[in-house]
Every structure is written in C-alpha cells, then in structure tokens.
Design an enzyme around this catalytic site. Structure first.
Site, PDB file in Angstrom:
ATOM      1  N   HIS A  69      -4.529  -4.259   8.626  1.00 40.44           N
ATOM      2  CA  HIS A  69      -5.317  -4.177   7.388  1.00 40.44           C
ATOM      3  C   HIS A  69      -4.746  -5.123   6.350  1.00 40.44           C
ATOM      4  O   HIS A  69      -3.597  -5.581   6.471  1.00 40.44           O
ATOM      5  CB  HIS A  69      -5.276  -2.746   6.830  1.00 40.44           C
ATOM      6  N   THR A  71      -4.001  -4.802   2.501  1.00 39.38           N
ATOM      7  CA  THR A  71      -3.938  -3.871   1.364  1.00 39.38           C
ATOM      8  C   THR A  71      -4.483  -4.542   0.105  1.00 39.38           C
ATOM      9  O   THR A  71      -4.125  -5.685  -0.189  1.00 39.38           O
ATOM     10  CB  THR A  71      -2.471  -3.449   1.094  1.00 39.38           C
ATOM     11  N   HIS A 148      -2.449 -10.342   2.546  1.00 36.94           N
ATOM     12  CA  HIS A 148      -1.877 -10.566   3.883  1.00 36.94           C
ATOM     13  C   HIS A 148      -2.217  -9.412   4.801  1.00 36.94           C
ATOM     14  O   HIS A 148      -2.646  -8.343   4.345  1.00 36.94           O
ATOM     15  CB  HIS A 148      -0.348 -10.655   3.768  1.00 36.94           C
ATOM     16  N   THR A 150       0.008  -7.299   7.611  1.00 36.29           N
ATOM     17  CA  THR A 150       1.301  -7.108   8.270  1.00 36.29           C
ATOM     18  C   THR A 150       1.058  -6.939   9.762  1.00 36.29           C
ATOM     19  O   THR A 150       0.306  -6.055  10.175  1.00 36.29           O
ATOM     20  CB  THR A 150       2.013  -5.853   7.727  1.00 36.29           C
TER      21      THR A 150
HETATM   22  O1  ACK Z   1       1.582  -4.013   5.117  1.00 39.92           O
HETATM   23  P1  ACK Z   1       1.160  -3.533   3.814  1.00 39.92           P
HETATM   24  O2  ACK Z   1       0.329  -4.355   2.929  1.00 39.92           O
HETATM   25  O3  ACK Z   1       2.428  -2.975   3.008  1.00 39.92           O
HETATM   26  O4  ACK Z   1       0.445  -2.128   4.025  1.00 39.92           O
HETATM   27  C1  ACK Z   1       1.294  -1.051   3.742  1.00 39.92           C
HETATM   28  C2  ACK Z   1       0.565   0.026   2.993  1.00 39.92           C
HETATM   29  O5  ACK Z   1       0.788  -0.213   1.614  1.00 39.92           O
HETATM   30  C3  ACK Z   1       1.030   1.436   3.356  1.00 39.92           C
HETATM   31  O6  ACK Z   1       2.401   1.530   3.194  1.00 39.92           O
HETATM   32  C4  ACK Z   1       1.642  -1.330   1.440  1.00 39.92           C
HETATM   33  N1  ACK Z   1       2.578  -1.002   0.363  1.00 39.92           N
HETATM   34  C5  ACK Z   1       3.545  -0.046   0.362  1.00 39.92           C
HETATM   35  N2  ACK Z   1       4.171  -0.008  -0.815  1.00 39.92           N
HETATM   36  C6  ACK Z   1       3.590  -0.960  -1.609  1.00 39.92           C
HETATM   37  C7  ACK Z   1       3.810  -1.418  -2.933  1.00 39.92           C
HETATM   38  N3  ACK Z   1       4.731  -0.875  -3.725  1.00 39.92           N
HETATM   39  N4  ACK Z   1       3.023  -2.415  -3.390  1.00 39.92           N
HETATM   40  C8  ACK Z   1       2.085  -2.979  -2.627  1.00 39.92           C
HETATM   41  N5  ACK Z   1       1.827  -2.594  -1.355  1.00 39.92           N
HETATM   42  C9  ACK Z   1       2.579  -1.601  -0.846  1.00 39.92           C
HETATM   43  C10 ACK Z   1       2.312  -1.580   2.761  1.00 39.92           C
END
Ligand code: ACK
Length: 213
Positions: A69, A71, A148, A150
């Site tokens: 995904h 985010t 992005h 992950t």
């Molecule tokens: O890979 P990602 O974008 O990085 O997707 C996961 C998702 O939320 C569930 O954990 C993202 N994530 C976690 N903490 C944060 C944060 N503080 N700021 C932005 N994205 C985050 C994580």
C-alpha cells in the site's frame, strides 16, 4: 465516546489490487537478486554486513511486507496529529473506496528498507495530508515526496522507516549511475542507499481505503 474513537483507522492509503501486487513482488525480488550479484553492490557490501569480506543474501536480509500500500495519512486510531481533520476532509470521504492508478517510478534499497517511489498526480495530492511530517533535510522537497510502497524491511525495522529513507535519498544530490539495468539506470547514494529509476513507470491500480488492525 469510545465508539467515535475507534471509527478512525490506523492509517489511510491506496491498497494495490492483488494482481499488481504479485507483479510488483516479482519485480522487487528480481531486483534484489540481480543487485546481490553485481560487482558494484559487492564493493559496498559492508554497508549491509558491517564487514568488507562478508557476503549478504538480500533475500534473507529483508522480510517482505504483506498488503502493499501507499500510506496517505497515518492516524493511529485518531491519536496522531491531524487525524480527525483528515478523516473529516470531504475529498477523503468522497474518494473512499475509489480506484486510482498509482505511478511507480523507482525502486530503492537501503540497509533498512526496500521500497517503490510513487509520484502522485494533482488529483491524488488532494488526499495527501495538509500537515506532512517533515524532516529537516527534506523541508525543501515538494509535497508528496514521501509517497512510497514499503516492499520489505530488515530485521527489527518498522515500515515507517521506508518513507524516511526515501526522503533522505531525494534530498541528496543525484547519485552516479553505476549500471544500466534491464529496467533502467541504477544509482548509488552512499551508505548502502541504491535507487533504480524505472525507464517505464509501473502503473498500479489501487483502492483508496483504510486499515484497522
Ligand atoms: O510502510 P508504511 O507507509 O509505513 O505503512 C505503514 C503504516 O503506516 C502502518 O504502520 C506507516 N506509518 C507508521 N507510522 C507512521 C508515521 N509516524 N508517519 C507516517 N507513516 C507512518 C507505516
């Protein structure tokens, strides 16, 4: 009330359709396998292994993430700054459940994460949070630079690191091309940071939705 609190998800984002998810998984795996065999990569192996002589199997080094995904807003069930405002944004409500096409323009690897860089359209940027978490070094980058997917993380690394690694790379002067790979030029950014620019971007259909764990 507790009911209202639980109605805000862990995060919002675009969730790749399963067909493109499989394709991206294969592309990423091929990339890691190829990188692992390249002399240019071996030369900088110590960035990953800590020792100059020690070989690294990148496939073993990284743990693949499920449900690919992109985010948009990390809400932490309403606890994160701006979470409620984001959930109430009319653009967010209107687009919820709609299919978008994400444009994947690069793959990157660091000693911590593997990710795909997403470049957002104007329409997609409407769903990007107003108050993006900023790092000092990335303060001059355009909105949405952190977008992005992950793909994998090293042992003990949280996926939030992938976006931070991407911002770090984008804030650096463009790395030198170390090799023309099948998919495009591979650049090295020092300290184990590699980015493969895709000559042809990957169009990835994805549903704008949210995730509750
Ligand atoms: O890979 P990602 O974008 O990085 O997707 C996961 C998702 O939320 C569930 O954990 C993202 N994530 C976690 N903490 C944060 C944060 N503080 N700021 C932005 N994205 C985050 C994580």
């Amino acid at each position: 009330s507790p009911l209202e609190e639980t109605s805000i998800p862990l995060f919002y984002g675009w969730f790749l359709l399963s067909s493109v998810q499989d394709k991206l998984r294969c592309t990423a795996l091929d990339f890691l396998k190829t990188l692992d065999t390249m002399d240019a990569f071996k030369k900088h192996m110590a960035d990953f292994s800590g020792k100059a002589e020690k070989e690294v199997d990148l496939e073993q080094y990284f743990n693949e993430k499920s449900t690919f995904h992109c985010t948009t807003k990390y809400c932490d069930y309403g606890r994160a700054d701006g979470a409620k405002e984001y959930a109430q944004n009319p653009a967010v409500k209107k687009s919820y459940g709609s299919v978008f096409e994400l444009s994947l323009v690069a793959l990157f690897v660091t000693p911590r994460t593997v990710g795909a860089r997403v470049v957002l359209t104007e329409e997609q940027l409407l769903l990007w949070p107003a108050e993006e978490e900023k790092q000092a070094e990335s303060s001059s980058l355009p909105r949405g630079s952190r977008a992005h997917i992950t793909l994998a993380c090293a042992e003990g690394i949280e996926p939030v690191q992938t976006g931070l690694d991407l911002l770090q790379i984008l804030a650096l002067p463009q790395g030198e091309v170390v090799e023309e790979m099948g998919l495009g030029p591979l650049r090295y950014y020092g300290e184990g940071r590699w980015m493969l620019e895709l000559r042809e971007s990957i169009g990835a259909p994805a549903i704008f939705s949210s995730f509750y764990a």
